[in-house]
Design an enzyme around this catalytic site. Structure first.
Site, mmCIF file in Angstrom:
data_model
loop_
_atom_site.group_PDB
_atom_site.id
_atom_site.type_symbol
_atom_site.label_atom_id
_atom_site.label_comp_id
_atom_site.label_asym_id
_atom_site.label_seq_id
_atom_site.Cartn_x
_atom_site.Cartn_y
_atom_site.Cartn_z
ATOM 1 N N ASP A 155 0.811 -1.222 0.000
ATOM 2 C CA ASP A 155 0.000 0.000 0.000
ATOM 3 C C ASP A 155 0.844 1.271 0.000
ATOM 4 O O ASP A 155 0.446 2.283 0.570
ATOM 5 C CB ASP A 155 -0.959 0.031 1.215
ATOM 6 C CG ASP A 155 -1.748 -1.253 1.331
ATOM 7 O OD1 ASP A 155 -2.250 -1.726 0.303
ATOM 8 O OD2 ASP A 155 -1.838 -1.792 2.448
ATOM 9 N N LYS A 214 1.860 2.168 -5.101
ATOM 10 C CA LYS A 214 2.501 1.642 -6.318
ATOM 11 C C LYS A 214 1.689 1.952 -7.562
ATOM 12 O O LYS A 214 2.240 2.191 -8.618
ATOM 13 C CB LYS A 214 2.669 0.116 -6.211
ATOM 14 C CG LYS A 214 3.754 -0.298 -5.238
ATOM 15 C CD LYS A 214 4.011 -1.783 -5.289
ATOM 16 C CE LYS A 214 3.080 -2.651 -4.499
ATOM 17 N NZ LYS A 214 2.875 -2.380 -3.117
ATOM 18 N N GLY A 264 -4.049 -4.824 -4.320
ATOM 19 C CA GLY A 264 -5.024 -3.821 -4.745
ATOM 20 C C GLY A 264 -4.295 -2.609 -5.258
ATOM 21 O O GLY A 264 -3.565 -1.978 -4.524
ATOM 22 N N HIS A 265 -4.440 -2.332 -6.542
ATOM 23 C CA HIS A 265 -3.780 -1.163 -7.109
ATOM 24 C C HIS A 265 -4.830 -0.192 -7.646
ATOM 25 O O HIS A 265 -5.686 -0.588 -8.430
ATOM 26 C CB HIS A 265 -2.831 -1.573 -8.247
ATOM 27 C CG HIS A 265 -1.640 -2.339 -7.759
ATOM 28 N ND1 HIS A 265 -0.736 -2.922 -8.593
ATOM 29 C CD2 HIS A 265 -1.196 -2.602 -6.513
ATOM 30 C CE1 HIS A 265 0.208 -3.519 -7.879
ATOM 31 N NE2 HIS A 265 -0.062 -3.344 -6.623
ATOM 32 N N GLN A 291 2.167 -6.162 -2.864
ATOM 33 C CA GLN A 291 2.507 -6.146 -1.431
ATOM 34 C C GLN A 291 3.841 -5.414 -1.182
ATOM 35 O O GLN A 291 4.186 -4.533 -1.947
ATOM 36 C CB GLN A 291 2.531 -7.568 -0.845
ATOM 37 C CG GLN A 291 1.166 -8.248 -0.782
ATOM 38 C CD GLN A 291 0.820 -9.021 -2.032
ATOM 39 O OE1 GLN A 291 1.655 -9.698 -2.599
ATOM 40 N NE2 GLN A 291 -0.413 -8.942 -2.453
HETATM 41 P P1 IMP Z 1 -2.701 -12.956 2.304
HETATM 42 O O1 IMP Z 1 -1.797 -12.408 1.265
HETATM 43 O O2 IMP Z 1 -4.166 -12.805 1.952
HETATM 44 O O3 IMP Z 1 -2.355 -14.356 2.707
HETATM 45 O O4 IMP Z 1 -2.512 -12.068 3.639
HETATM 46 C C1 IMP Z 1 -1.316 -12.120 4.401
HETATM 47 C C2 IMP Z 1 -0.938 -10.737 4.913
HETATM 48 O O5 IMP Z 1 -0.562 -9.927 3.819
HETATM 49 C C3 IMP Z 1 -2.048 -9.977 5.639
HETATM 50 O O6 IMP Z 1 -1.470 -9.204 6.675
HETATM 51 C C4 IMP Z 1 -2.605 -9.066 4.558
HETATM 52 O O7 IMP Z 1 -3.218 -7.927 5.112
HETATM 53 C C5 IMP Z 1 -1.330 -8.720 3.825
HETATM 54 N N1 IMP Z 1 -1.559 -8.324 2.423
HETATM 55 C C6 IMP Z 1 -1.842 -9.120 1.375
HETATM 56 N N2 IMP Z 1 -1.957 -8.400 0.241
HETATM 57 C C7 IMP Z 1 -1.730 -7.112 0.573
HETATM 58 C C8 IMP Z 1 -1.663 -5.891 -0.182
HETATM 59 O O8 IMP Z 1 -1.830 -5.829 -1.410
HETATM 60 N N3 IMP Z 1 -1.383 -4.770 0.537
HETATM 61 C C9 IMP Z 1 -1.149 -4.799 1.870
HETATM 62 N N4 IMP Z 1 -1.193 -5.909 2.612
HETATM 63 C C10 IMP Z 1 -1.474 -7.066 1.970
#
Ligand code: IMP
Length: 430
Positions: free
Chosen positions: A13, A16, A40-41, A224
């Protein structure tokens, strides 16, 4: 001419979307290499807001090839829904503009089911996942039982794989007290979706090699951030993929020599969504102010993001593990109203000051930030397009960040608008 890898240098977040959009307007190919529709972009192009999760950001620009590499876990239903959704905004996606690796692993309906059932049982110890099945899908990939894109083209293999996969997961779901899934039903769903996604399938490594040899500009779009990397992040509070720059090679089928410049997107403060350690977190009114001014809500889950001061120790670690050659600093304007700002320059741990975030989860919870205090600039940096538009204190803050993290600022973004950017170095020309 360099290719460019864009990665998040904190917990995701970092903003990007805007930078990737700007770079993708100058690239020929945009490649996703890890993660899935947990990302999420947000892109703002010509006043239109696009929210992408799985599709590479290049899709909104005509004439670019978008690639989903083998390192991504693909939910075919989420993919089609996203294609449909942005189709309604006038963006047409065809097999000429989108290529998906034949060796990418799929997310099946059983994966979010397992993801959610596990999180529900964990109570306070939950990871705070996005519930999209990302973790379980990567587990299946590493365990060598995943259904991959290419399996959709072979009915016999698909049937055998789905049955074996569900035999494994149904036992687990029963143990978790959750509902099991019917293999015949999942198979029917896959057979229905297969003809819709197969036209996008291809040999990604070969296509990228061809484009590289033709001198095309390749942009690798990370999702991420480094602190969510399964190896280098705040394990176990991480995502299940490698989010750092080296994954751009592994997750696309290009050699590491093809990667070029590594741009680390870095927010001028820190945020984190989901559980896990966060040394500089602010649970007071300043944290609230950063969240409100920075509109810190997740694109995918709508969750409120936790906010805190800029952590130079953590970003320097990220610079090193990614090999970041320059950063793009975002959301400086969010700090405009503060009387004073803090930057974390070390961690106090067991009576000593250390210069890295230790791997031990308990230590990550216990470290106490050592702060350096800076005077606020109390004036607007919003929309600035040159250094001359910035107040002296803001420049001082940025210069101090560069010094502490041991990487230069290549780009400074001063609003969500594409043109509100101060360009110091063009990564494609470096
Ligand atoms: P998962 O990727 O759904 O398995 O989540 C694992 C961790 O990564 C959690 O803390 C999510 O909030 C975080 N996470 C996954 N995708 C994103 C992203 O695009 N932005 C920020 N945090 C993310």
């Amino acid at each position: 001419m360099a290719n460019v890898v864009v990665v998040g240098s904190q917990w995701g977040d970092e903003g990007k979307g805007k930078i990737v959009d700007w770079l993708s307007s100058r690239a020929d190919v945009v490649v996703r290499f890890q993660g899935g529709h947990n990302a999420g972009h947000t892109l703002v192009v010509g006043g239109e807001v696009y929210k992408l999760s799985l599709l590479p950001s290049g899709v909104v620009r005509p004439g670019k090839l978008s690639v989903i590499g083998n390192g991504v876990v693909v939910d075919p239903w989420a993919l089609l829904a996203e294609i449909e959704r942005i189709g309604q905004q006038g963006v047409k996606i065809t097999p000429e503009t989108l290529l998906i690796a034949e060796n990418a692993a799929l997310i099946l309906p059983v994966h979010p089911a397992v993801d959610k059932a596990r999180e529900a049982l964990k109570g306070k110890a939950k990871i705070g996942t996005t519930g999209r099945g990302i973790g379980p899908a990567y587990e299946d990939k590493v365990a060598r039982r995943a259904v991959r894109m290419c399996d959709l083209a072979d009915a016999e293999v698909l049937k055998a794989k789905v049955e074996a996969l569900l035999e494994y997961h149904n036992a687990q779901l029963t143990g978790l007290g959750a509902e099991t899934l019917d293999p015949a039903e999942v198979l029917a769903q896959l057979q229905e979706v297969a003809p819709k996604v197969l036209p996008f399938m291809g040999v990604v490594w070969q296509k990228l090699d061809e484009m590289r040899r033709a001198g095309k500009r390749i942009l690798f779009e990370g999702a991420q951030g480094a602190m969510l990397d399964v190896d280098q992040g705040t394990y176990p509070y991480v995502t299940s993929s490698n989010t750092i720059a080296a994954q751009a090679a592994t997750g696309s089928g290009m050699g590491p020599g093809a990667l070029g410049q590594i741009l680390g997107i870095t927010k001028a403060y820190t945020t984190r969504v989901g559980s896990g350690p966060f040394p500089t977190e602010l649970t007071d009114e300043i944290g609230e102010l950063l969240g409100a001014r920075g509109k810190e809500f997740g694109v995918v889950t709508g969750r409120k993001r936790r906010c805190g001061w800029f952590d130079a120790v953590l970003v320097r670690q990220s610079v090193k593990v990614n090999g970041i050659t320059a950063i793009a600093l975002t959301k400086l304007d969010v700090l405009d109203e503060l009387d004073e700002l803090r930057i974390c320059v070390g961690y106090k741990y067991k009576g000593e000051v250390i210069q890295h975030l230790p791997a031990l989860a308990r230590a990550q919870e216990e470290v106490e930030p050592v702060y350096e205090v800076h005077e606020g600039w109390k004036s607007s940096t919003y929309g600035a397009r040159s250094w001359a538009d910035l107040p002296a204190q803001a420049i001082k803050y940025v210069k101090r960040i560069e010094e502490l993290i041991e990487a230069p600022v290549g780009l400074l973004s001063t609003s969500p608008e594409r043109d509100d950017t101060i360009l110091v170095r063009d990564p494609f020309e470096d």
